[in-house]
Design a protein around this motif. Structure first.
Motif, mmCIF file in Angstrom:
data_model
loop_
_atom_site.group_PDB
_atom_site.id
_atom_site.type_symbol
_atom_site.label_atom_id
_atom_site.label_comp_id
_atom_site.label_asym_id
_atom_site.label_seq_id
_atom_site.Cartn_x
_atom_site.Cartn_y
_atom_site.Cartn_z
ATOM 1 N N VAL A 59 2.214 -18.669 11.940
ATOM 2 C CA VAL A 59 2.710 -17.749 10.911
ATOM 3 C C VAL A 59 1.660 -16.733 10.467
ATOM 4 C CG1 VAL A 59 4.459 -19.367 10.086
ATOM 5 C CG2 VAL A 59 2.211 -19.347 9.019
ATOM 6 N N PHE A 60 0.493 -16.732 11.094
ATOM 7 C CA PHE A 60 -0.575 -15.792 10.726
ATOM 8 C C PHE A 60 -0.139 -14.331 10.773
ATOM 9 C CE2 PHE A 60 -4.050 -13.077 12.346
ATOM 10 C CZ PHE A 60 -4.810 -13.012 11.195
ATOM 11 N N PRO A 61 0.629 -13.868 11.762
ATOM 12 C CA PRO A 61 1.010 -12.447 11.755
ATOM 13 C C PRO A 61 1.747 -12.018 10.492
ATOM 14 C CG PRO A 61 1.486 -13.389 13.884
ATOM 15 C CD PRO A 61 1.084 -14.521 12.998
ATOM 16 N N PHE A 62 2.474 -12.929 9.874
ATOM 17 C CA PHE A 62 3.219 -12.571 8.675
ATOM 18 C C PHE A 62 2.301 -12.484 7.458
ATOM 19 C CE2 PHE A 62 6.141 -14.745 11.542
ATOM 20 C CZ PHE A 62 7.007 -13.699 11.784
ATOM 21 N N SER A 63 1.260 -13.312 7.409
ATOM 22 C CA SER A 63 0.302 -13.177 6.311
ATOM 23 C C SER A 63 -0.537 -11.912 6.505
ATOM 24 C CB SER A 63 -0.583 -14.413 6.199
ATOM 25 O OG SER A 63 -1.417 -14.552 7.311
ATOM 26 N N LYS A 64 -0.838 -11.577 7.749
ATOM 27 C CA LYS A 64 -1.558 -10.336 8.042
ATOM 28 C C LYS A 64 -0.708 -9.129 7.668
ATOM 29 C CE LYS A 64 -4.276 -8.223 11.700
ATOM 30 N NZ LYS A 64 -5.213 -7.692 10.742
ATOM 31 N N LEU A 65 0.593 -9.241 7.870
ATOM 32 C CA LEU A 65 1.501 -8.157 7.493
ATOM 33 C C LEU A 65 1.465 -7.918 5.983
ATOM 34 C CD1 LEU A 65 3.922 -6.240 8.342
ATOM 35 C CD2 LEU A 65 5.352 -8.114 7.543
ATOM 36 N N VAL A 66 1.414 -8.983 5.202
ATOM 37 C CA VAL A 66 1.346 -8.843 3.748
ATOM 38 C C VAL A 66 0.083 -8.069 3.371
ATOM 39 C CG1 VAL A 66 1.077 -10.108 1.577
ATOM 40 C CG2 VAL A 66 2.707 -10.902 3.280
ATOM 41 N N TRP A 67 -1.042 -8.418 3.973
ATOM 42 C CA TRP A 67 -2.298 -7.727 3.692
ATOM 43 C C TRP A 67 -2.220 -6.263 4.100
ATOM 44 C CZ3 TRP A 67 -6.498 -7.704 0.955
ATOM 45 C CH2 TRP A 67 -7.564 -6.903 1.334
ATOM 46 N N ASP A 68 -1.692 -5.990 5.292
ATOM 47 C CA ASP A 68 -1.603 -4.617 5.773
ATOM 48 C C ASP A 68 -0.681 -3.767 4.906
ATOM 49 O OD1 ASP A 68 -3.374 -5.178 7.794
ATOM 50 O OD2 ASP A 68 -1.833 -5.512 9.309
ATOM 51 N N GLU A 69 0.411 -4.340 4.459
ATOM 52 C CA GLU A 69 1.326 -3.595 3.584
ATOM 53 C C GLU A 69 0.698 -3.352 2.218
ATOM 54 O OE1 GLU A 69 4.346 -2.101 4.110
ATOM 55 O OE2 GLU A 69 3.908 -2.506 6.212
ATOM 56 N N MET A 70 -0.020 -4.329 1.696
ATOM 57 C CA MET A 70 -0.711 -4.133 0.414
ATOM 58 C C MET A 70 -1.772 -3.043 0.543
ATOM 59 S SD MET A 70 -1.091 -7.977 -1.169
ATOM 60 C CE MET A 70 -2.621 -7.540 -1.918
ATOM 61 N N LYS A 71 -2.491 -3.046 1.659
ATOM 62 C CA LYS A 71 -3.491 -2.011 1.903
ATOM 63 C C LYS A 71 -2.839 -0.635 1.988
ATOM 64 C CE LYS A 71 -5.625 -2.591 5.681
ATOM 65 N NZ LYS A 71 -6.402 -2.884 6.867
ATOM 66 N N ARG A 72 -1.709 -0.563 2.678
ATOM 67 C CA ARG A 72 -0.999 0.710 2.830
ATOM 68 C C ARG A 72 -0.531 1.244 1.478
ATOM 69 N NH1 ARG A 72 3.973 2.454 2.899
ATOM 70 N NH2 ARG A 72 4.843 0.368 2.732
ATOM 71 N N VAL A 73 -0.002 0.376 0.643
ATOM 72 C CA VAL A 73 0.495 0.792 -0.668
ATOM 73 C C VAL A 73 -0.663 1.205 -1.582
ATOM 74 C CG1 VAL A 73 1.598 -0.065 -2.776
ATOM 75 C CG2 VAL A 73 2.624 -0.528 -0.552
ATOM 76 N N MET A 74 -1.736 0.432 -1.592
ATOM 77 C CA MET A 74 -2.847 0.703 -2.501
ATOM 78 C C MET A 74 -3.689 1.909 -2.081
ATOM 79 S SD MET A 74 -2.696 -1.374 -4.878
ATOM 80 C CE MET A 74 -3.084 -2.901 -5.594
ATOM 81 N N MET A 75 -3.953 2.038 -0.787
ATOM 82 C CA MET A 75 -4.876 3.080 -0.344
ATOM 83 C C MET A 75 -4.177 4.308 0.211
ATOM 84 S SD MET A 75 -7.939 1.027 1.359
ATOM 85 C CE MET A 75 -8.545 -0.473 0.686
ATOM 86 N N GLY A 76 -2.940 4.168 0.644
ATOM 87 C CA GLY A 76 -2.238 5.318 1.195
ATOM 88 C C GLY A 76 -2.913 5.819 2.451
ATOM 89 N N GLY A 77 -3.138 7.101 2.512
ATOM 90 C CA GLY A 77 -3.751 7.695 3.702
ATOM 91 C C GLY A 77 -5.234 7.957 3.548
ATOM 92 N N ASN A 78 -5.868 7.368 2.561
ATOM 93 C CA ASN A 78 -7.294 7.593 2.342
ATOM 94 C C ASN A 78 -8.117 6.988 3.463
ATOM 95 O OD1 ASN A 78 -6.806 8.870 -0.069
ATOM 96 N ND2 ASN A 78 -7.011 6.996 -1.266
ATOM 97 N N VAL A 79 -9.232 7.630 3.750
ATOM 98 C CA VAL A 79 -10.155 7.154 4.774
ATOM 99 C C VAL A 79 -11.504 6.914 4.113
ATOM 100 C CG1 VAL A 79 -11.323 7.726 6.937
ATOM 101 C CG2 VAL A 79 -8.969 8.445 6.573
ATOM 102 N N PHE A 80 -12.081 5.751 4.374
ATOM 103 C CA PHE A 80 -13.394 5.414 3.841
ATOM 104 C C PHE A 80 -14.365 5.277 5.003
ATOM 105 C CE2 PHE A 80 -10.362 3.693 0.785
ATOM 106 C CZ PHE A 80 -10.823 4.302 -0.377
ATOM 107 N N TYR A 81 -15.537 5.842 4.850
ATOM 108 C CA TYR A 81 -16.569 5.743 5.871
ATOM 109 C C TYR A 81 -17.586 4.703 5.428
ATOM 110 C CZ TYR A 81 -14.474 9.964 7.634
ATOM 111 O OH TYR A 81 -13.576 10.864 8.130
ATOM 112 N N LEU A 82 -17.701 3.652 6.228
ATOM 113 C CA LEU A 82 -18.615 2.560 5.910
ATOM 114 C C LEU A 82 -19.457 2.227 7.127
ATOM 115 C CD1 LEU A 82 -16.116 0.137 4.141
ATOM 116 C CD2 LEU A 82 -17.841 1.524 3.037
ATOM 117 N N ASN A 83 -20.472 1.445 6.896
ATOM 118 C CA ASN A 83 -21.290 0.916 7.970
ATOM 119 C C ASN A 83 -20.403 0.025 8.858
ATOM 120 O OD1 ASN A 83 -23.142 -0.347 9.574
ATOM 121 N ND2 ASN A 83 -24.458 -1.009 7.891
ATOM 122 N N ALA A 84 -20.469 0.194 10.158
ATOM 123 C CA ALA A 84 -19.585 -0.530 11.079
ATOM 124 C C ALA A 84 -19.815 -2.040 11.022
ATOM 125 C CB ALA A 84 -19.781 -0.021 12.503
ATOM 126 N N ILE A 85 -21.054 -2.468 10.914
ATOM 127 C CA ILE A 85 -21.336 -3.900 10.878
ATOM 128 C C ILE A 85 -20.773 -4.516 9.608
ATOM 129 C CG2 ILE A 85 -23.194 -5.605 10.777
ATOM 130 C CD1 ILE A 85 -24.808 -3.691 12.586
#
Length: 120
Positions: A59-85
């Motif tokens: 059932v991991f893909p469904f919990s990952k979907l919840v996280w991805d949807e929350m990220k989409r709603v909270m951040m929208g189309g914003n892009v953040f530049y961070l250290n890759a590591i």
């Protein structure tokens, strides 16, 4: 059968494959750690842990979907530049936590997909 078709059919196959590959990697890591952490003299097999890990991996893909949807709603189309590591480390920790608590988070994702596919 309608429930399975509506929940699995609503996800992109590439998303499912990627999530299941990540889930299999976490499952292999946890089984490896579990088998090597028990002493060889122990007769007891860690069956409850293996069952929990197996169901969580499914059932991991469904919990990952919840996280991805929350990220989409909270951040929208914003892009953040961070250290890759740092970013990869954070993603690894987040995905591990999502995998660990998948039994509790995934029902939210399944309900979301079921409701979304019902109105589509």
């Amino acid at each position: 059968m309608s429930f399975l078709n509506r929940t699995f059919g609503a996800l992109d196959p590439k998303y499912l494959i990627r999530a299941y590959v990540l889930s299999a990697a976490f499952m292999a890591l946890m089984v490896w750690m579990l088998t090597y952490s028990t002493p060889p003299s122990a007769d007891k097999t860690p069956l409850p842990q293996l069952i929990y890990f197996g169901i969580g991996a499914l059932v991991f893909p469904f919990s990952k979907l919840v996280w991805d949807e929350m990220k989409r709603v909270m951040m929208g189309g914003n892009v953040f530049y961070l250290n890759a590591i740092l970013l990869l480390f954070c993603k690894l920790i987040i995905n591990y936590l999502l995998w660990s608590f998948a039994l509790f988070i995934a029902p939210i994702g399944m309900a979301y997909l079921w409701l979304r596919s019902r109105h589509a």
